[in-house]
Scaffold this active site. Structure first.
Site, short mmCIF file in Angstrom:
data_model
loop_
_atom_site.label_atom_id
_atom_site.label_comp_id
_atom_site.label_asym_id
_atom_site.label_seq_id
_atom_site.Cartn_x
_atom_site.Cartn_y
_atom_site.Cartn_z
N ASN A 257 5.90 -0.01 11.63
CA ASN A 257 6.21 0.00 10.02
C ASN A 257 6.47 -1.51 9.84
OD1 ASN A 257 8.72 1.27 7.91
ND2 ASN A 257 6.50 1.19 7.66
N ARG B 145 0.54 -2.11 9.41
CA ARG B 145 -0.30 -1.07 8.65
C ARG B 145 0.18 -0.24 7.58
NH1 ARG B 145 -2.36 1.46 14.25
NH2 ARG B 145 -0.19 1.11 14.64
N SER B 146 1.24 0.28 7.85
CA SER B 146 1.75 1.49 7.01
C SER B 146 2.49 0.74 5.80
CB SER B 146 2.70 2.62 7.64
OG SER B 146 3.75 1.99 8.40
N ASP C 86 -4.66 -1.47 15.09
CA ASP C 86 -3.21 -2.15 15.22
C ASP C 86 -3.73 -3.71 15.19
OD1 ASP C 86 -1.01 -3.35 15.45
OD2 ASP C 86 -0.34 -1.81 16.82
#
Ligand code: 4NP
Length: 153
Positions: free
Chosen positions: A11, A14-15, A122
């Site tokens: 977290n 990417r998110s 990732d």
């Protein structure tokens, strides 16, 4: 109002970027969504996003600097309409903890987009170009997801 939770491992890359990208695109379309992000892992809880992602997003006019990392919680499966993992490993981790009577759809985010790859790689251990690749994929995914919402929700 639909509620969307993006999920990756830490977290911090990417998110949080997906959260910022979708928020910006939804705003442009005048769509009102509640958007959050979380990690399956807890190592970075309370941290801001990775500096490299903050910078790459800022170059596209998206400010993610004030977001803070949190871990996925059991209650998220009842709170959110869509839980959208970044890769198959995040998906598998979510399904392991997902209650059978959940209220949320759990689906790979890029399944909504038109990109060949359905996983967001990732970028954490790689170079700067990895962050651009992630943002390119997320922008395409966000267009597809919002098209889907406009058609079906
Ligand atoms: P993310 O990247 O899942 O896109 O936020 C990562 C960030 C940190 C770690 C792994 C992935 N980590 O192991 O600390």
């Amino acid at each position: 109002m639909k509620k969307v939770l993006f999920v990756c491992l830490g977290n911090i890359c990417r998110s949080p970027a997906a959260e910022g990208v979708l928020r910006a695109q939804a705003q442009k379309r005048g769509m009102d969504l509640l958007i959050e992000s979380a990690g399956t892992g807890g190592w970075h809880v309370g941290d801001p996003p990775d500096e490299r992602m903050i910078k790459a997003a800022a170059e596209r006019g998206i400010d993610i600097s004030k977001q803070r990392a949190r871990q996925v919680d059991f209650s998220d499966f009842y709170e959110f309409d869509f839980i959208l993992p970044m890769d198959r490993s995040n998906y598998a981790d979510l399904m392991e903890m997902a209650p059978p009577n959940r209220d949320s759809v759990v689906k790979l985010f890029l399944d909504y987009g038109d990109t060949k790859t359905k996983e967001t790689p990732d970028p954490y251990y790689g170079g700067a170009e990895g962050f651009e690749t992630v943002l390119d994929l997320l922008e395409r995914g966000a267009e597809g997801f919002l098209d889907f919402l406009e058609k079906h929700e």
